[in-house]
Design a protein around this motif. Structure first.
Motif, PDB file in Angstrom:
ATOM      1  N   GLY A  43      -5.954   6.351   1.942  1.00  0.00           N
ATOM      2  CA  GLY A  43      -5.315   5.038   1.902  1.00  0.00           C
ATOM      3  C   GLY A  43      -3.818   5.129   1.642  1.00  0.00           C
ATOM      4  N   ASP A  44      -3.403   6.086   0.814  1.00  0.00           N
ATOM      5  CA  ASP A  44      -1.969   6.282   0.556  1.00  0.00           C
ATOM      6  C   ASP A  44      -1.257   6.756   1.813  1.00  0.00           C
ATOM      7  N   VAL A  45      -1.908   7.656   2.547  1.00  0.00           N
ATOM      8  CA  VAL A  45      -1.322   8.148   3.797  1.00  0.00           C
ATOM      9  C   VAL A  45      -1.177   7.003   4.798  1.00  0.00           C
ATOM     10  N   ARG A  46      -2.233   6.174   4.938  1.00  0.00           N
ATOM     11  CA  ARG A  46      -2.163   5.033   5.866  1.00  0.00           C
ATOM     12  C   ARG A  46      -1.073   4.042   5.445  1.00  0.00           C
ATOM     13  N   ALA A  47      -1.017   3.715   4.158  1.00  0.00           N
ATOM     14  CA  ALA A  47      -0.025   2.749   3.675  1.00  0.00           C
ATOM     15  C   ALA A  47       1.390   3.253   3.909  1.00  0.00           C
ATOM     16  N   ASN A  48       1.626   4.516   3.645  1.00  0.00           N
ATOM     17  CA  ASN A  48       2.978   5.046   3.818  1.00  0.00           C
ATOM     18  C   ASN A  48       3.321   5.249   5.284  1.00  0.00           C
ATOM     19  N   THR A  49       2.334   5.510   6.127  1.00  0.00           N
ATOM     20  CA  THR A  49       2.576   5.549   7.566  1.00  0.00           C
ATOM     21  C   THR A  49       3.030   4.172   8.038  1.00  0.00           C
ATOM     22  N   GLY A  50       2.372   3.115   7.556  1.00  0.00           N
ATOM     23  CA  GLY A  50       2.776   1.748   7.894  1.00  0.00           C
ATOM     24  C   GLY A  50       4.164   1.416   7.362  1.00  0.00           C
ATOM     25  N   GLY A  78      -1.503   4.414  -5.380  1.00  0.00           N
ATOM     26  CA  GLY A  78      -0.452   3.692  -4.688  1.00  0.00           C
ATOM     27  C   GLY A  78      -0.763   2.215  -4.635  1.00  0.00           C
ATOM     28  N   ILE A  79       0.290   1.440  -4.524  1.00  0.00           N
ATOM     29  CA  ILE A  79       0.173  -0.008  -4.391  1.00  0.00           C
ATOM     30  C   ILE A  79       1.373  -0.461  -3.588  1.00  0.00           C
ATOM     31  N   GLY A  80       1.228  -1.530  -2.863  1.00  0.00           N
ATOM     32  CA  GLY A  80       2.386  -2.008  -2.131  1.00  0.00           C
ATOM     33  C   GLY A  80       2.034  -3.102  -1.155  1.00  0.00           C
ATOM     34  N   PHE A  81       3.049  -3.454  -0.412  1.00  0.00           N
ATOM     35  CA  PHE A  81       2.954  -4.527   0.568  1.00  0.00           C
ATOM     36  C   PHE A  81       2.794  -3.946   1.957  1.00  0.00           C
ATOM     37  N   HIS A  82       2.148  -4.683   2.824  1.00  0.00           N
ATOM     38  CA  HIS A  82       1.991  -4.272   4.220  1.00  0.00           C
ATOM     39  C   HIS A  82       3.249  -4.575   5.021  1.00  0.00           C
ATOM     40  N   GLY A  83       4.260  -5.089   4.365  1.00  0.00           N
ATOM     41  CA  GLY A  83       5.524  -5.460   4.993  1.00  0.00           C
ATOM     42  C   GLY A  83       6.057  -6.705   4.324  1.00  0.00           C
ATOM     43  N   PRO A  84       7.145  -7.246   4.842  1.00  0.00           N
ATOM     44  CA  PRO A  84       7.694  -8.481   4.273  1.00  0.00           C
ATOM     45  C   PRO A  84       6.744  -9.656   4.489  1.00  0.00           C
ATOM     46  N   PRO A  85       6.967 -10.775   3.794  1.00  0.00           N
ATOM     47  CA  PRO A  85       6.114 -11.945   3.985  1.00  0.00           C
ATOM     48  C   PRO A  85       6.085 -12.404   5.438  1.00  0.00           C
ATOM     49  N   ASP A  86       4.960 -13.004   5.799  1.00  0.00           N
ATOM     50  CA  ASP A  86       4.788 -13.512   7.161  1.00  0.00           C
ATOM     51  C   ASP A  86       5.576 -14.804   7.356  1.00  0.00           C
ATOM     52  N   GLY A  87       5.365 -15.468   8.470  1.00  0.00           N
ATOM     53  CA  GLY A  87       6.109 -16.672   8.825  1.00  0.00           C
ATOM     54  C   GLY A  87       5.932 -17.842   7.872  1.00  0.00           C
ATOM     55  N   ILE A  88       4.871 -17.822   7.063  1.00  0.00           N
ATOM     56  CA  ILE A  88       4.679 -18.895   6.088  1.00  0.00           C
ATOM     57  C   ILE A  88       4.952 -18.414   4.657  1.00  0.00           C
ATOM     58  N   GLY A  89       5.567 -17.222   4.543  1.00  0.00           N
ATOM     59  CA  GLY A  89       6.006 -16.735   3.236  1.00  0.00           C
ATOM     60  C   GLY A  89       4.974 -15.989   2.426  1.00  0.00           C
ATOM     61  N   VAL A  90       3.903 -15.518   3.062  1.00  0.00           N
ATOM     62  CA  VAL A  90       2.838 -14.829   2.345  1.00  0.00           C
ATOM     63  C   VAL A  90       2.896 -13.326   2.632  1.00  0.00           C
TER      64      VAL A  90
END
Length: 162
Positions: A43-50, A78-90
C-alpha cells in the motif's frame, strides 16, 4: 515546497519529498531512512507511486501528499491524500501500518492529525473507504470522527465535513 512534519502525542507524520517517495517505491532505504519491519508495504508503494505521478502531472501538491508515520523515529506506516481536493473541495485519504504496531490506536491518532492538515489547508471535507471485511479500518475512521455515509457490495465509505 517544504511542508512541516506533524507531531501528535506519540507519532510524527513526516511529509515525503519526491526523493524519499522514490526510495519507498523502489523499497531501497537511504542512509538516513529508518524503516520498521514490513515497511514499506504494498500500500505504501502504491500510494507513493500515485504521489509521484501527481507531482509529474500537476506539480507539488503542498500538504495533500503522502506522509510516513514514524514512531520513535522509525517509519511504521504511511498515511496521506490521493491528491488535492476534488472539484467540490473533498480530499481522499488512505493509510496503513505495519502489522507489528497495529491495534494500539496509532492509525486513528495519525488520521486525526491528517484531518486537521486538510481542514487547515482549506478542504471542505475528507473521505475514505475500507473493504467490508476490514472492521479495524472502519473503527480507525470512526475513532477519528469520520462517519459511514454509504456502503456497497465491497466497501464502506466514510466522510467528515468541515
Amino acid at each position: 515546497m517544504k511542508i512541516a512534519s506533524v507531531a501528535t502525542a506519540r507519532l510524527l507524520l513526516h511529509p515525503l519529498s519526491v526523493d524519499e517517495a522514490e526510495r519507498v517505491v523502489a523499497r531501497e532505504a537511504g542512509a538516513g531512512d529508518r524503516w520498521g519491519e514490513g515497511y514499506p508495504a504494498d500500500g505504501d508503494v502504491r500510494a507513493n507511486t500515485g504521489f509521484l505521478r501527481g507531482v509529474a502531472e500537476r506539480g507539488d501538491p503542498g500538504p495533500y501528499r503522502t506522509y510516513e508515520i514514524r514512531l520513535d523515529g522509525v517509519a511504521v506506516g504511511g498515511i496521506g491524500f490521493h491528491g488535492p481536493p476534488d472539484g467540490i473541495g473533498v480530499a481522499t485519504v488512505g493509510y496503513g501500518l505495519v502489522p507489528g504496531v497495529r491495534g494500539r490506536g496509532y492509525a486513528s491518532e495519525a488520521l486525526r492529525a491528517l484531518l486537521e492538515v486538510a481542514r487547515r489547508a482549506g478542504a471542505d471535507g475528507v473521505k475514505g473507504d475500507a473493504d467490508l471485511d476490514n472492521p479495524a479500518s472502519h473503527r480507525v475512521m470512526e475513532a477519528a470522527g469520520m462517519r459511514c455515509v454509504a456502503e456497497d457490495d465491497k466497501l464502506r465509505h466514510f466522510y467528515l465535513g468541515f
